[in-house]
Motif scaffolding. Structure first.
Motif, PDB file in Angstrom:
ATOM      1  N   UNK A   1      67.723  70.668   3.214  1.00 28.26           N
ATOM      2  CA  UNK A   1      67.264  71.496   4.308  1.00 28.26           C
ATOM      3  C   UNK A   1      68.413  72.412   4.714  1.00 28.26           C
ATOM      4  N   UNK A   2      68.154  73.702   4.741  1.00 28.73           N
ATOM      5  CA  UNK A   2      69.216  74.650   5.063  1.00 28.73           C
ATOM      6  C   UNK A   2      69.506  74.711   6.553  1.00 28.73           C
ATOM      7  N   UNK A   3      68.507  74.424   7.392  1.00 30.87           N
ATOM      8  CA  UNK A   3      68.725  74.477   8.830  1.00 30.87           C
ATOM      9  C   UNK A   3      67.739  73.560   9.544  1.00 30.87           C
ATOM     10  N   UNK A   4      68.266  72.693  10.398  1.00 27.75           N
ATOM     11  CA  UNK A   4      67.383  71.819  11.172  1.00 27.75           C
ATOM     12  C   UNK A   4      66.621  72.610  12.217  1.00 27.75           C
ATOM     13  N   UNK A   5      66.996  73.893  12.439  1.00 29.88           N
ATOM     14  CA  UNK A   5      66.276  74.714  13.406  1.00 29.88           C
ATOM     15  C   UNK A   5      64.940  75.206  12.851  1.00 29.88           C
ATOM     16  N   UNK A   6      64.771  75.162  11.535  1.00 23.60           N
ATOM     17  CA  UNK A   6      63.508  75.552  10.918  1.00 23.60           C
ATOM     18  C   UNK A   6      62.648  74.290  10.814  1.00 23.60           C
ATOM     19  N   UNK A  11      60.392  69.411   8.233  1.00 24.66           N
ATOM     20  CA  UNK A  11      59.296  68.463   8.010  1.00 24.66           C
ATOM     21  C   UNK A  11      58.816  68.424   6.565  1.00 24.66           C
ATOM     22  N   UNK A  12      59.350  69.287   5.721  1.00 28.08           N
ATOM     23  CA  UNK A  12      58.947  69.317   4.316  1.00 28.08           C
ATOM     24  C   UNK A  12      59.738  68.258   3.553  1.00 28.08           C
ATOM     25  N   UNK A  13      59.077  67.163   3.191  1.00 30.42           N
ATOM     26  CA  UNK A  13      59.756  66.038   2.545  1.00 30.42           C
ATOM     27  C   UNK A  13      60.388  66.426   1.216  1.00 30.42           C
ATOM     28  N   UNK A  14      59.807  67.418   0.538  1.00 27.79           N
ATOM     29  CA  UNK A  14      60.361  67.826  -0.753  1.00 27.79           C
ATOM     30  C   UNK A  14      61.726  68.496  -0.601  1.00 27.79           C
ATOM     31  N   UNK A  15      61.972  69.092   0.557  1.00 24.34           N
ATOM     32  CA  UNK A  15      63.229  69.804   0.787  1.00 24.34           C
ATOM     33  C   UNK A  15      64.298  68.942   1.452  1.00 24.34           C
ATOM     34  N   UNK A  17      65.936  66.285   0.589  1.00 20.27           N
ATOM     35  CA  UNK A  17      67.037  65.715  -0.184  1.00 20.27           C
ATOM     36  C   UNK A  17      67.067  64.198  -0.108  1.00 20.27           C
ATOM     37  N   UNK A  18      66.127  63.617   0.615  1.00 19.43           N
ATOM     38  CA  UNK A  18      66.084  62.169   0.770  1.00 19.43           C
ATOM     39  C   UNK A  18      65.271  61.537  -0.349  1.00 19.43           C
TER      40      UNK A  18
END
Length: 199
Positions: A1-6, A11-15, A17-18
């Motif tokens: 995820x590049x920014x937690x502000x987005x 909420x996109x599980x694919x992005x 990294x987990x």
């Protein structure tokens, strides 16, 4: 995820990294669960404010045209027509609809936390509380090796306006709704040590 502000990206599980437990094969999952090297933690919320927050966010705070609102209305109230989608369920109607569901069919936003997190199967090293998010998230971050300069972002920091449910429970709950929500979420109250009393 590049920014937690987005929030959409967050909420996109694919992005994320987990790696999710359901991504593991059974042997890998068993090894991971038994390993003392893995720090297992979860955050939970008082069921009274969590259910109200869900209602305010998903059924009051969305427009009738919102795809998200329509999805929840179809899921919980079998809404199909424009007239159905324009009806706004009361909090009581929402709770009664949830009561008709079995835990395995509940949406994750109102599902039992004990069903989602399985504290009877997972030996958590730390169970944090939403009500103590600042202190509990700091404890998790320290345990994960982050220094005191690292903090869990506040709702204000990420531009996410909460529902205000914590301060509105007495406005929405009747004695009957207290009993109904306790009955639905009894496992959560007991598993996570929340009081049956509405505070």
């Amino acid at each position: 995820v590049s920014s937690y502000q987005n929030l959409a990206e967050a909420h996109d599980r694919k992005l994320s990294g987990l790696k999710y437990l359901w991504d593991m094969d059974p042997e890998e999952l068993e090894d991971w669960m038994k390993s003392k090297a893995n720090f297992k933690f979860v955050f939970v919320r008082n069921p009274y404010s969590r259910v109200l927050s869900c209602y305010l966010n998903k059924f009051v705070g969305k427009t009738a045209e919102s795809e998200e609102y329509r999805g929840y209305m179809a899921l919980l109230f079998q809404a199909k027509t424009e007239a159905d989608f324009k009806l706004r369920p009361s909090f009581e109607a929402f709770v009664k609809a949830v009561e008709q569901q079995v835990p395995s069919s509940m949406n994750e936003h109102w599902a039992l936390q004990s069903y989602l997190c399985s504290p009877d199967m997972v030996q958590y090293d730390f169970i944090g509380r939403y009500e103590e998010i600042e202190a509990d998230s700091a404890a998790v971050l320290r345990r994960l090796g982050f220094g005191p300069e690292e903090q869990f972002p506040s709702q204000k920091t990420i531009n996410f306006l909460g529902s205000g449910a914590d301060s509105r429970v007495k406005e929405y709950y009747t004695p009957e709704l207290v009993e109904t929500v306790y009955r639905i979420y009894q496992r959560d109250f007991e598993a996570f040590g929340y009081s049956r009393e509405l505070s």
